[in-house]
Design a protein around this motif. Structure first.
Motif, PDB file in Angstrom:
ATOM      1  N   PHE A  54      55.724  74.587   0.207  1.00  0.00           N
ATOM      2  CA  PHE A  54      55.830  74.013   1.606  1.00  0.00           C
ATOM      3  C   PHE A  54      57.022  73.225   1.935  1.00  0.00           C
ATOM      4  CE2 PHE A  54      51.445  73.286  -0.259  1.00  0.00           C
ATOM      5  CZ  PHE A  54      50.563  73.795   0.786  1.00  0.00           C
ATOM      6  N   THR A  72      51.929  68.827   5.617  1.00  0.00           N
ATOM      7  CA  THR A  72      52.409  69.924   5.121  1.00  0.00           C
ATOM      8  C   THR A  72      52.696  71.409   6.036  1.00  0.00           C
ATOM      9  OG1 THR A  72      50.190  70.553   4.636  1.00  0.00           O
ATOM     10  CG2 THR A  72      51.623  69.548   2.889  1.00  0.00           C
ATOM     11  N   VAL A  74      50.429  72.815   7.627  1.00  0.00           N
ATOM     12  CA  VAL A  74      49.432  73.951   7.997  1.00  0.00           C
ATOM     13  C   VAL A  74      48.879  74.142   9.277  1.00  0.00           C
ATOM     14  CG1 VAL A  74      47.281  74.372   7.254  1.00  0.00           C
ATOM     15  CG2 VAL A  74      48.549  73.408   5.604  1.00  0.00           C
ATOM     16  N   THR A  96      47.001  80.741   5.559  1.00  0.00           N
ATOM     17  CA  THR A  96      47.510  80.111   6.722  1.00  0.00           C
ATOM     18  C   THR A  96      49.178  80.110   7.000  1.00  0.00           C
ATOM     19  OG1 THR A  96      47.806  77.703   7.447  1.00  0.00           O
ATOM     20  CG2 THR A  96      47.861  78.156   5.170  1.00  0.00           C
ATOM     21  N   VAL A  98      52.459  78.419   7.657  1.00  0.00           N
ATOM     22  CA  VAL A  98      52.712  76.885   7.508  1.00  0.00           C
ATOM     23  C   VAL A  98      54.154  76.740   7.927  1.00  0.00           C
ATOM     24  CG1 VAL A  98      53.539  75.197   5.709  1.00  0.00           C
ATOM     25  CG2 VAL A  98      51.584  76.432   5.335  1.00  0.00           C
ATOM     26  N   ARG A 100      57.470  74.869   7.771  1.00  0.00           N
ATOM     27  CA  ARG A 100      57.971  73.711   7.145  1.00  0.00           C
ATOM     28  C   ARG A 100      59.044  72.762   7.992  1.00  0.00           C
ATOM     29  NH1 ARG A 100      60.412  78.368   3.140  1.00  0.00           N
ATOM     30  NH2 ARG A 100      58.704  78.386   1.596  1.00  0.00           N
ATOM     31  N   ARG A 105      59.005  79.137   8.722  1.00  0.00           N
ATOM     32  CA  ARG A 105      57.651  79.524   8.867  1.00  0.00           C
ATOM     33  C   ARG A 105      57.426  80.480   7.639  1.00  0.00           C
ATOM     34  NH1 ARG A 105      55.443  80.794  14.577  1.00  0.00           N
ATOM     35  NH2 ARG A 105      53.608  79.645  13.879  1.00  0.00           N
TER      36      ARG A 105
END
Length: 702
Positions: A54, A72, A74, A96, A98, A100, A105
């Protein structure tokens, strides 16, 4: 009991499993409902691997609080799917994207599993987190490659379909069909143009060639479309709406013609793509397209994927150019081949007409002759006929067939015709004539084998005597009353293969008798044997009414409604007495140009003088209008037939266009269009369809 911290709750729920979960190589996150917030969640445990995935450290991840999904990074779709899994209280796998905190990504896969801890009666969720960015990249690459492949297949299918359409070059609207296909699939609109006296849109594959004139560099510089036409290389010209085309240029004329097309194609981006339609040596025309506006230059839908799902695939701008260029090249090759064929057709037709006799009158005999080449070939072949007066008492008849359907066959036919004519003037006996022809053909090394029948009709006190000899040719027929005799005697080998054994047969011919000689195209078919065709011809000859030789011949041609080979037929009828009128007929094959009009007028005038038709002036006007219509509005081949049955003159003009003649409404402001009104005033006329076009006929009173 008081409020416990996340660590205390994790210790109570997971107990000794905590240390194991922290050391797992995969990311592990344990989530429970936040007792302090209705519907919220808190992280009970996140190992180092999960924090790294994450993009957070342990403290940041553990302090995410109830808004753990937003903290996080998402994405919305993933957050929605996770919430739905929690609400269903069922295991789920969520992929998903994510984002950061450092802006990078990553694609993560979360395997969510609900668990109940019996000791504390609390429901928790364990999420195993893995980095699947490489898998997603591979899948996206596969999808991109699949789409590229589908676009390529689609482009190839368009070009293949264009090739299929071009297999029918006789179609009147083949270019329109191609343009419609490309318009539906690739661009907002497209069409084909040629430059004659003016630029115009065309639909036929065979049309007037591009107009050629001397063009200076200054004119080419200010007229880009003309420059494209004068070039010899494939390139695409893009005209923008704000360009000044220059007054009187081909470019200006093109944009003028396209104005209504822009109005009818609102999806076009306003520019014009112009490609040359190249032949072997020059540009034959233009392929013009209005591309779609927006990010892509084409919109294609309704394409089925391999699993049957409907997809929408867009051809990209550079691919549009490739498809248009391939279509232009295919059409250019087809147009060049068609125009080359048309030139060969005119050459062959002229050669054929120069070699076939223009039938003159034969005193005291009713003679009808016919020749038609196989339309599948170049309108030229090796079949021929000849009927000539040798002297006041003798008429010579020849029907022959040289193997082949090309100019070489026609040339060999011309040689044989000249040789037979030369010997026929000196010799009387048919077998002797053929023997001499054998010797000369061997010395000339004529490259094609040939069959023929040579016969003479000599006048006697009460009739005529037919003497004939055959060189590998089909037998002639003699009809007397209701009986047909097959003249199959004295058969011999093909011309050039005899060793001196030719023989002559003789038979008396009486008033009312009919002689029929022909080539194998009249009876030969792929779906039946030669013997069956001969039997059918004999039966038809026996039963056909006998008003005159032409009537017999026209009926016999019904055997060859769709000929598979060249046809030559000669019908000779001996009149039955003084009261029996000899029907006079002549035929000509004409070229599809204006010179045929003058030639037709000359032939009609000469025939009227020989046959005693009084109103020759009216006949000239009528034939002039009918031949003009066939040359201007019809298609080759063009044929002229004259028939004088004893009263008046019947004129028949045949061409390859099945569309009937049209009598336009009279209008003083219009130039032209009065042709059929003139015919209507001077003659009784009509028309009938034929297998390959139509015949327009007119009867002029004589």
């Amino acid at each position: 009991m008081g409020t416990r911290s996340a660590g205390q709750r994790a210790e109570m729920i997971l107990g000794g499993s905590l240390e194991v979960l922290r050391q797992l190589p995969d990311g592990v996150v344990v989530v429970a409902r936040d007792a302090g917030r209705d519907g919220g969640f808190e992280i009970l445990l996140a190992n180092d691997a999960a924090a790294e995935l994450f993009g957070l450290d342990q403290d940041q991840l553990n302090r995410s609080g109830p808004d753990v999904l937003r903290q996080t990074g998402v994405d919305e779709k993933g957050a929605r799917e996770i919430a739905e899994a929690f609400s269903r209280d069922e295991p789920a796998r969520v992929r998903t994207l994510v984002t950061r905190r450092d802006g990078s990504r990553v694609w993560l896969s979360l395997d969510l599993t609900p668990m109940t801890v019996a000791q504390v009666a609390e429901r928790v969720w364990v999420a195993v987190v893995r980095d699947v960015s490489a898998e997603v990249a591979d899948a996206q690459g596969d999808q991109v490659r699949l789409e590229i492949e589908r676009r390529a297949r689609l482009a190839l299918s368009i070009v293949a379909r264009v090739s299929d359409i071009l297999q029918e070059p006789d179609s009147a609207d083949v270019l329109r069909a191609i343009a419609d296909l490309v318009t539906r699939q690739v661009v907002a609109w497209c069409g084909f143009f040629v430059l004659g006296r003016d630029l115009e849109e065309v639909e036929r594959i065979v049309d007037r060639p591009a107009h050629r004139r001397s063009v200076g560099p200054e004119e080419l510089a200010r007229d880009p479309v003309l420059n494209l036409l004068e070039g010899k290389e494939m390139r695409t010209l893009r005209l923008e709406p704000d360009e000044d085309p220059g007054c009187g240029t081909v470019t200006a004329r093109l944009l003028e013609l396209l104005e209504p097309r822009f109005a009818a194609a609102p999806d076009a981006d306003g520019s014009v793509l112009v490609l040359p339609v190249l032949g072997r040596l020059r540009a034959l025309g233009l392929f013009v397209a209005l591309p779609y506006g927006g990010p892509t230059s084409a919109r294609i839908s309704g394409v089925l994927s391999d699993d049957g799902a409907e997809l929408a695939i867009a051809i990209l701008p550079d691919e549009v150019g490739t498809v248009l260029e391939l279509v232009a090249r295919r059409v250019g090759m087809a147009m060049d081949n068609a125009q080359l064929y048309a030139r060969e057709h005119v050459l062959a037709e002229t050669l054929q007409r120069s070699m076939l006799p223009e039938q003159a009158d034969v005193p005291e005999l009713d003679v009808w002759t016919y020749y038609a080449p196989n339309v599948e070939h170049a309108q030229v072949g090796g079949d021929w006929y000849d009927v000539v007066n040798l002297d006041e008492e003798t008429v010579a008849l020849v029907v022959g067939d040289v193997v082949g359907h090309d100019v070489e066959a026609a040339a060999a036919m011309g040689q044989l015709r000249s040789v037979v004519r030369a010997y026929a003037q000196e010799l009387v006996d048919p077998a002797t004539v053929l023997t001499r022809v054998d010797s000369l053909v061997n010395s000339m090394s004529v490259p094609r084998s040939a069959s023929l029948i040579y016969a003479t009709l000599s006048r006697r006190r009460n009739g005529w005597v037919l003497r004939y000899s055959r060189a590998g040719h089909l037998p002639g027929l003699l009809r007397r009353g209701d009986t047909v005799t097959v003249l199959d005697g004295v058969g011999g080998p093909l011309i050039g293969f005899d060793g001196g054994g030719r023989r002559t047969a003789q038979i008396d011919v009486q008033p009312g008798d009919v002689l029929v000689h022909y080539t194998d195209g009249l009876v030969e078919r792929r779906d039946r044997g030669m013997r069956e065709g001969l039997d059918e011809l004999v039966e038809l000859t026996r039963t056909v009414p006998v008003p005159d030789a032409a009537g017999v011949g026209e009926e016999l041609l019904q055997l060859a409604a769709a000929p598979e080979d060249d046809i030559a037929v000669v019908v000779i009828r001996v009149p039955g007495g003084d009261e029996d009128v000899i029907a006079r007929r002549r035929r000509w094959q004409l070229t599809s140009d204006s010179s045929s009009i003058a030639r037709a007028r000359h032939e009609v005038r000469q025939a009227c003088e020989e046959w005693g038709v009084n109103d020759a002036g009216a006949a000239e006007l009528v034939v002039s209008e009918l031949v003009s219509n066939a040359v201007i509005h019809g298609r080759p081949p063009v044929g002229l037939r004259l028939h004088a049955p004893g009263e008046g003159l019947r004129i028949e003009v045949e061409d390859g266009n099945p569309a009937p003649p049209v009598t336009r409404e009279q209008n003083a402001a219009r130039v032209g269009g009065y042709g059929m009104h003139i015919v209507d005033r001077l003659a009784h006329w009509g028309w009938r369809p034929t297998p390959h076009g139509k015949v327009v006929w007119a009867r002029v009173r004589g």
